[in-house]
Design a protein around this motif. Sequence first.
Motif, PDB file in Angstrom:
ATOM      1  N   LEU A   5       0.831  -1.207   0.000  1.00 26.46           N
ATOM      2  CA  LEU A   5       0.000   0.000   0.000  1.00 26.46           C
ATOM      3  C   LEU A   5       0.867   1.260   0.000  1.00 26.46           C
ATOM      4  O   LEU A   5       0.562   2.234  -0.701  1.00 26.46           O
ATOM      5  CB  LEU A   5      -0.936   0.005   1.209  1.00 26.46           C
ATOM      6  CG  LEU A   5      -2.124  -0.937   1.108  1.00 26.46           C
ATOM      7  CD1 LEU A   5      -2.787  -1.104   2.475  1.00 26.46           C
ATOM      8  CD2 LEU A   5      -3.126  -0.434   0.072  1.00 26.46           C
ATOM      9  N   ARG A  27      -5.918   9.104  -5.549  1.00 28.54           N
ATOM     10  CA  ARG A  27      -5.650   7.680  -5.321  1.00 28.54           C
ATOM     11  C   ARG A  27      -4.479   7.518  -4.345  1.00 28.54           C
ATOM     12  O   ARG A  27      -4.485   6.626  -3.508  1.00 28.54           O
ATOM     13  CB  ARG A  27      -5.326   6.956  -6.634  1.00 28.54           C
ATOM     14  CG  ARG A  27      -6.440   6.936  -7.648  1.00 28.54           C
ATOM     15  CD  ARG A  27      -7.789   6.243  -7.345  1.00 28.54           C
ATOM     16  NE  ARG A  27      -8.137   5.778  -6.054  1.00 28.54           N
ATOM     17  CZ  ARG A  27      -9.112   6.328  -5.264  1.00 28.54           C
ATOM     18  NH1 ARG A  27      -9.805   7.350  -5.652  1.00 28.54           N
ATOM     19  NH2 ARG A  27      -9.387   5.815  -4.099  1.00 28.54           N
ATOM     20  N   ALA A  74      -5.889   7.994  -1.000  1.00 32.86           N
ATOM     21  CA  ALA A  74      -6.681   6.822  -0.615  1.00 32.86           C
ATOM     22  C   ALA A  74      -5.777   5.671  -0.182  1.00 32.86           C
ATOM     23  O   ALA A  74      -6.082   4.965   0.794  1.00 32.86           O
ATOM     24  CB  ALA A  74      -7.577   6.385  -1.777  1.00 32.86           C
ATOM     25  N   ARG A  75      -4.665   5.482  -0.876  1.00 29.98           N
ATOM     26  CA  ARG A  75      -3.739   4.413  -0.493  1.00 29.98           C
ATOM     27  C   ARG A  75      -3.089   4.705   0.851  1.00 29.98           C
ATOM     28  O   ARG A  75      -2.879   3.807   1.651  1.00 29.98           O
ATOM     29  CB  ARG A  75      -2.657   4.204  -1.565  1.00 29.98           C
ATOM     30  CG  ARG A  75      -3.178   3.640  -2.860  1.00 29.98           C
ATOM     31  CD  ARG A  75      -3.895   2.306  -2.647  1.00 29.98           C
ATOM     32  NE  ARG A  75      -4.456   1.843  -3.897  1.00 29.98           N
ATOM     33  CZ  ARG A  75      -5.681   2.123  -4.327  1.00 29.98           C
ATOM     34  NH1 ARG A  75      -6.497   2.847  -3.598  1.00 29.98           N
ATOM     35  NH2 ARG A  75      -6.101   1.665  -5.482  1.00 29.98           N
ATOM     36  N   MET A 114      -5.629   3.764   3.422  1.00 34.53           N
ATOM     37  CA  MET A 114      -5.666   2.301   3.580  1.00 34.53           C
ATOM     38  C   MET A 114      -4.464   1.832   4.394  1.00 34.53           C
ATOM     39  O   MET A 114      -4.598   0.991   5.287  1.00 34.53           O
ATOM     40  CB  MET A 114      -5.641   1.604   2.214  1.00 34.53           C
ATOM     41  CG  MET A 114      -6.909   1.658   1.445  1.00 34.53           C
ATOM     42  SD  MET A 114      -6.666   0.759  -0.124  1.00 34.53           S
ATOM     43  CE  MET A 114      -8.160   1.206  -0.972  1.00 34.53           C
ATOM     44  N   ARG A 123      -3.847  -5.803  -5.890  1.00 34.45           N
ATOM     45  CA  ARG A 123      -5.037  -6.676  -5.798  1.00 34.45           C
ATOM     46  C   ARG A 123      -4.621  -8.113  -5.504  1.00 34.45           C
ATOM     47  O   ARG A 123      -5.252  -8.799  -4.695  1.00 34.45           O
ATOM     48  CB  ARG A 123      -5.865  -6.593  -7.076  1.00 34.45           C
ATOM     49  CG  ARG A 123      -6.678  -5.312  -7.174  1.00 34.45           C
ATOM     50  CD  ARG A 123      -7.676  -5.333  -8.314  1.00 34.45           C
ATOM     51  NE  ARG A 123      -7.085  -5.493  -9.623  1.00 34.45           N
ATOM     52  CZ  ARG A 123      -6.662  -4.493 -10.396  1.00 34.45           C
ATOM     53  NH1 ARG A 123      -6.763  -3.246  -9.978  1.00 34.45           N
ATOM     54  NH2 ARG A 123      -6.143  -4.727 -11.578  1.00 34.45           N
ATOM     55  N   ASN A 136     -13.070  -5.073   2.993  1.00 37.03           N
ATOM     56  CA  ASN A 136     -13.725  -3.773   2.804  1.00 37.03           C
ATOM     57  C   ASN A 136     -13.017  -2.932   1.749  1.00 37.03           C
ATOM     58  O   ASN A 136     -13.656  -2.137   1.066  1.00 37.03           O
ATOM     59  CB  ASN A 136     -13.796  -3.010   4.126  1.00 37.03           C
ATOM     60  CG  ASN A 136     -14.811  -3.594   5.079  1.00 37.03           C
ATOM     61  OD1 ASN A 136     -15.715  -4.328   4.688  1.00 37.03           O
ATOM     62  ND2 ASN A 136     -14.658  -3.282   6.353  1.00 37.03           N
ATOM     63  N   TYR A 137     -11.711  -3.105   1.621  1.00 36.69           N
ATOM     64  CA  TYR A 137     -10.958  -2.331   0.633  1.00 36.69           C
ATOM     65  C   TYR A 137     -10.903  -2.990  -0.741  1.00 36.69           C
ATOM     66  O   TYR A 137     -10.571  -2.337  -1.723  1.00 36.69           O
ATOM     67  CB  TYR A 137      -9.535  -2.073   1.130  1.00 36.69           C
ATOM     68  CG  TYR A 137      -9.465  -1.018   2.201  1.00 36.69           C
ATOM     69  CD1 TYR A 137     -10.068   0.222   2.019  1.00 36.69           C
ATOM     70  CD2 TYR A 137      -8.808  -1.249   3.391  1.00 36.69           C
ATOM     71  CE1 TYR A 137     -10.016   1.191   3.001  1.00 36.69           C
ATOM     72  CE2 TYR A 137      -8.740  -0.278   4.381  1.00 36.69           C
ATOM     73  CZ  TYR A 137      -9.354   0.936   4.174  1.00 36.69           C
ATOM     74  OH  TYR A 137      -9.298   1.895   5.149  1.00 36.69           O
ATOM     75  N   GLN A 138     -11.241  -4.248  -0.833  1.00 38.18           N
ATOM     76  CA  GLN A 138     -11.168  -4.935  -2.132  1.00 38.18           C
ATOM     77  C   GLN A 138     -12.065  -4.280  -3.177  1.00 38.18           C
ATOM     78  O   GLN A 138     -11.672  -4.161  -4.331  1.00 38.18           O
ATOM     79  CB  GLN A 138     -11.541  -6.410  -1.991  1.00 38.18           C
ATOM     80  CG  GLN A 138     -10.368  -7.296  -1.714  1.00 38.18           C
ATOM     81  CD  GLN A 138     -10.743  -8.765  -1.795  1.00 38.18           C
ATOM     82  OE1 GLN A 138     -11.751  -9.189  -1.234  1.00 38.18           O
ATOM     83  NE2 GLN A 138      -9.937  -9.516  -2.489  1.00 38.18           N
ATOM     84  N   GLU A 197     -12.930  -1.178  -3.418  1.00 36.22           N
ATOM     85  CA  GLU A 197     -12.297   0.060  -3.859  1.00 36.22           C
ATOM     86  C   GLU A 197     -11.166  -0.222  -4.837  1.00 36.22           C
ATOM     87  O   GLU A 197     -11.003   0.478  -5.836  1.00 36.22           O
ATOM     88  CB  GLU A 197     -11.767   0.829  -2.643  1.00 36.22           C
ATOM     89  CG  GLU A 197     -11.237   2.192  -2.980  1.00 36.22           C
ATOM     90  CD  GLU A 197     -10.856   3.001  -1.746  1.00 36.22           C
ATOM     91  OE1 GLU A 197     -10.049   3.934  -1.921  1.00 36.22           O
ATOM     92  OE2 GLU A 197     -11.349   2.716  -0.643  1.00 36.22           O
ATOM     93  N   LEU A 198     -10.395  -1.271  -4.578  1.00 31.70           N
ATOM     94  CA  LEU A 198      -9.311  -1.635  -5.485  1.00 31.70           C
ATOM     95  C   LEU A 198      -9.839  -2.035  -6.855  1.00 31.70           C
ATOM     96  O   LEU A 198      -9.282  -1.653  -7.883  1.00 31.70           O
ATOM     97  CB  LEU A 198      -8.471  -2.767  -4.890  1.00 31.70           C
ATOM     98  CG  LEU A 198      -7.714  -2.467  -3.604  1.00 31.70           C
ATOM     99  CD1 LEU A 198      -6.972  -3.708  -3.130  1.00 31.70           C
ATOM    100  CD2 LEU A 198      -6.764  -1.304  -3.778  1.00 31.70           C
TER     101      LEU A 198
END
Length: 147
Positions: free
Chosen positions: A17, A43, A46-47, A50, A105, A127-129, A131-132
């Motif tokens: 990440l 992005r 966002a990373r 995460m 991913r 939960n983040y999958q 978004e990816l």
Amino acid sequence: MTNNTSTDILNDVLETLIDSAHGYEKAAEIADRTTFKNFFSRRAAARRAMASAVRNEIMQHGDTPESDGTILASAHRVFMGLSAALQDNDEAAIEAVESGEEYLRMKFERALERDELPPSAKTLLRNYQGELKADGRLIDHLEDATS
């Protein structure tokens, strides 16, 4: 965490990440269009968010999170820098983040397959999958826009 293996798994995701955030920051630097620069900057943020959540998950269980990305990513960033020197444009930026997103991913999928991860960590990663996956589709659209 429940064991060192789960910490190692989450630290591996965390490093990726961090690498992803750095990659998006670099892509924002080399992109031509303001809309692409803004997308890549969002992005990256966002990373980082995460990464912060994964870091907190590790610390909640009394373990120590990694503090920076991988050596491999450092080499990738150097390559991106060389690539950017030769080709400062939207296509180069999109190409760079596209390969990084696929790798991220894959890291998430592999981590979620591991039985050693506690339920809270699996929930966080799941939960983040989404978004990816959405980011992958957006990058595909950006790629189409530059063709």
